[in-house]
Structure formats: structure tokens, C-alpha cells
Design an enzyme around this catalytic site. Structure first.
Site, PDB file in Angstrom:
ATOM      1  N   CYS A 151      38.606  29.072  30.716  1.00 11.49           N
ATOM      2  CA  CYS A 151      37.307  29.494  31.136  1.00 11.49           C
ATOM      3  C   CYS A 151      36.451  29.634  30.016  1.00 11.49           C
ATOM      4  CB  CYS A 151      37.151  30.509  31.915  1.00 11.49           C
ATOM      5  SG  CYS A 151      38.092  30.660  33.209  1.00 11.49           S
ATOM      6  N   HIS A 173      34.100  35.566  35.956  1.00 11.96           N
ATOM      7  CA  HIS A 173      34.474  34.247  36.865  1.00 11.96           C
ATOM      8  C   HIS A 173      35.271  34.768  38.012  1.00 11.96           C
ATOM      9  CE1 HIS A 173      36.108  30.705  38.566  1.00 11.96           C
ATOM     10  NE2 HIS A 173      36.959  30.490  37.506  1.00 11.96           N
ATOM     11  N   HIS A 202      37.464  34.156  41.847  1.00  7.81           N
ATOM     12  CA  HIS A 202      38.249  33.104  42.736  1.00  7.81           C
ATOM     13  C   HIS A 202      37.811  33.879  44.214  1.00  7.81           C
ATOM     14  CE1 HIS A 202      40.691  30.350  40.160  1.00  7.81           C
ATOM     15  NE2 HIS A 202      39.687  30.312  39.816  1.00  7.81           N
ATOM     16  N   GLU A 208      18.437  43.626  51.498  1.00  9.11           N
ATOM     17  CA  GLU A 208      18.069  44.574  50.550  1.00  9.11           C
ATOM     18  C   GLU A 208      18.994  44.465  49.129  1.00  9.11           C
ATOM     19  OE1 GLU A 208      15.983  46.866  50.590  1.00  9.11           O
ATOM     20  OE2 GLU A 208      16.750  48.501  48.855  1.00  9.11           O
ATOM     21  N   HIS A 215      36.125  26.557  44.318  1.00 10.77           N
ATOM     22  CA  HIS A 215      36.721  27.397  43.573  1.00 10.77           C
ATOM     23  C   HIS A 215      36.581  28.472  43.330  1.00 10.77           C
ATOM     24  CE1 HIS A 215      37.715  26.734  38.778  1.00 10.77           C
ATOM     25  NE2 HIS A 215      38.049  27.893  39.123  1.00 10.77           N
TER      26      HIS A 215
HETATM   27  C1  MRU Z   1      44.931  29.867  39.200  1.00 11.26           C
HETATM   28  S1  MRU Z   1      44.866  28.513  38.055  1.00 11.26           S
HETATM   29  C2  MRU Z   1      42.913  28.693  37.800  1.00 11.26           C
HETATM   30  C3  MRU Z   1      42.516  28.182  36.478  1.00 11.26           C
HETATM   31  O1  MRU Z   1      42.631  26.892  36.859  1.00 11.26           O
HETATM   32  C4  MRU Z   1      41.033  28.851  36.292  1.00 11.26           C
HETATM   33  O2  MRU Z   1      40.101  28.356  37.467  1.00 11.26           O
HETATM   34  C5  MRU Z   1      40.897  30.245  36.002  1.00 11.26           C
HETATM   35  O3  MRU Z   1      40.126  30.818  36.855  1.00 11.26           O
HETATM   36  C6  MRU Z   1      41.632  31.129  34.965  1.00 11.26           C
HETATM   37  O4  MRU Z   1      42.080  30.339  34.068  1.00 11.26           O
HETATM   38  P1  MRU Z   1      42.768  31.061  32.856  1.00 11.26           P
HETATM   39  O5  MRU Z   1      42.847  30.014  31.855  1.00 11.26           O
HETATM   40  O6  MRU Z   1      43.843  31.770  33.567  1.00 11.26           O
HETATM   41  O7  MRU Z   1      41.912  32.093  32.426  1.00 11.26           O
HETATM   42 ZN    ZN Z   2      38.748  29.546  38.159  1.00  8.68          ZN
END
Ligand code: MRU
Ligand code: ZN
Length: 251
Positions: A99, A117, A119, A147, A204
Site C-alpha cells: 500500500c 486502509h 478491508h 449526524e 476491496h
Molecule cells: C489480504 S492481502 C491484501 C493486500 O493485497 C493489500 O490489499 C493490503 O491491504 C495489505 O497489503 P500489505 O502489503 O500486506 O500491507
Molecule cells: Zn488492501
């Protein structure tokens, strides 16, 4: 401190201060893991302190990271495109987070002090709901009259936060097989939506940034709250945009 003046790079990640970036990244990621934001090694967080950027390793369990696992780079020491990155401090057994170029985009293009970031499944579900509305790449999550929208700043170089009646807009970009290929799309979305503090990535997750750690965390939490609410609203057939008439004095 200028990058070339740093004698012992390992000292960059040693501090008794819990708010030092090398301590904060592991402690924040441990908290984010409990929210389902960074499980299974996905997601992460990076902090900028002036010229220095602190980053997690790639592919590690983000909730178990230690300060000694943290990478450090100097923004000034990078070549202009940031494609070949050099690190002042690298832990021996890892690679830096995939990232990294996306975090760097938030720092260099937005002057952010922290980028998170996640998920989060709520973020992913919102992208799936937008996807189900039909074809077209120009998807944007929009919500108003809630709100928690007040948890967001109005935008770069603007003071104050959004109001209850303001519409929060978060653009969605396509996912790519390789994380760093998202960078171009993220940067395009930043240009098209200059006031946004977040970009959703289809199927994602989400990238959220702020001027400092406090603001990035507040915005990320507010957004996750709104994503969850939006999913529940959709199930109940309640629209995300409503035309509630403002009451009381308008400031
Ligand atoms: C579960 S793999 C997720 C990765 O591809 C990526 O999207 C992520 O969020 C984290 O990447 P990383 O390189 O481990 O920091
Ligand atoms: Zn990711």
C-alpha cells in the site's frame, strides 16, 4: 531532521512515547483488527511526521506488529515519481507494505499526516451495492442528513467540518490485481474530488486519510459507521439521500 543526518536509523523506531509513529502504527492496527478492518494481513496504516514516513511491512498480521518491524522513508530523498523507493530504515526480513504508493499519494498530494486502509466488510458491501445499480465506472457513495457526517472535514485547505445537511461524497475506484496499480486510479479520484478524504476500492475496501492521526482515525471511524448504516438503510428500503428541510438558524 534531514535524512542524510540520521546516524542510527534503528533509533527512528525506538521511543517511550506511545504517540511516536513507530509505536502508534502497531497499537492502532491492533485496535483496527478488533473492528475487522485489518484481519488476515489485509489493510494497514501509515503515519507521516514532517519529511519522515513510517510504514508497516507487507503480508504480516497487522495486529501483531512491533515497532522494530516498521519501515521509515524520507519523502525528500525519493525520486520524483516515487516508483523506485529508498528506505532509511528497513527491518531485515520483510518487504514494505504494498500500500506504500497509495499512502504516499495521500501524504504528497493531500499533505495528510496519516492514511488508513481497511478491508472493512461494510466498505466492501457499499461498493457491491453501488455496483448493483448498473454499469459505469463513475460510482460515488453519497449520503446526507445523518449526524455522523459532521465527523468529516470540508476538504483540503478548507476550515471546519461538514454539517448535518451537507452531502458526503466518497468516490469508488476499480480494484486491480496488484495493489500498487491502484495508485493511478486513487490519484485520479483525488483530482476529480478535491475535497474527499477517502476513496473506496471496489470489492476491496477503503483508503481514508487526515491531516493528522486523530483526524484520519475520526474520519475512518465515521465512515465505517456510515457504511454500516447505509447497508442497513438499503435493506430497509431507506434512501441514502433525503430532502429533510433544515430547521433552526442556518449558520
Ligand atoms: C489480504 S492481502 C491484501 C493486500 O493485497 C493489500 O490489499 C493490503 O491491504 C495489505 O497489503 P500489505 O502489503 O500486506 O500491507
Ligand atoms: Zn488492501
Amino acid at each position: 531532521m534531514a535524512a542524510d543526518k540520521i546516524e542510527n536509523p534503528d533509533q527512528l523506531v525506538v521511543s517511550d512515547d506511545p504517540n511516536h509513529p513507530a509505536n502508534l502504527i502497531p497499537s492502532l492496527c491492533a485496535k483496527f483488527w478488533t473492528l475487522g478492518w485489518v484481519t488476515g494481513t489485509g489493510g494497514g496504516c501509515s503515519i507521516r511526521d514532517d519529511d519522515l514516513v513510517y510504514l508497516a511491512p507487507s503480508g504480516v498480521q497487522k495486529e501483531l506488529m512491533k515497532p522494530a518491524d516498521i519501515y521509515v522513508l524520507s519523502l525528500a530523498a525519493q525520486e520524483p515519481t516515487f516508483k523506485q523507493r529508498t528506505y532509511i530504515r528497513s527491518p531485515p526480513i520483510y518487504k514494505p507494505s504494498q500500500c506504500t504508493p497509495l499512502f504516499l499519494a495521500a501524504f504528497t498530494r493531500r499533505g495528510a499526516g496519516c492514511c488508513i486502509h481497511t478491508h472493512s466488510q461494510w466498505a466492501v458491501l457499499v461498493t457491491l451495492l453501488l455496483e448493483s445499480q448498473g454499469p459505469g465506472n463513475d460510482k460515488v457513495f453519497e449520503i446526507n442528513n445523518i449526524e455522523q457526517i459532521k465527523g468529516f472535514g470540508k476538504g483540503m485547505n478548507k476550515t471546519g467540518n461538514l454539517g448535518y445537511h451537507d452531502t458526503l461524497r466518497i468516490p469508488v475506484i476499480e480494484n486491480t490485481p496488484h495493489e500498487e496499480d491502484l495508485t493511478e486510479f486513487l490519484e485520479e479520484a483525488m483530482e476529480k474530488y478535491p475535497d474527499t478524504y477517502a476513496v473506496l476500492v471496489r470489492r476491496h475496501g477503503v483508503y481514508v486519510w487526515g491531516d493528522n492521526v486523530h483526524k484520519a482515525k475520526t474520519q475512518c471511524e465515521s465512515l465505517d459507521y456510515l457504511f454500516q448504516l447505509a447497508v442497513e438503510m438499503k435493506k430497509l428500503g431507506i434512501p441514502w439521500i433525503s430532502n429533510v428541510t433544515p430547521v433552526g438558524p442556518q449558520r
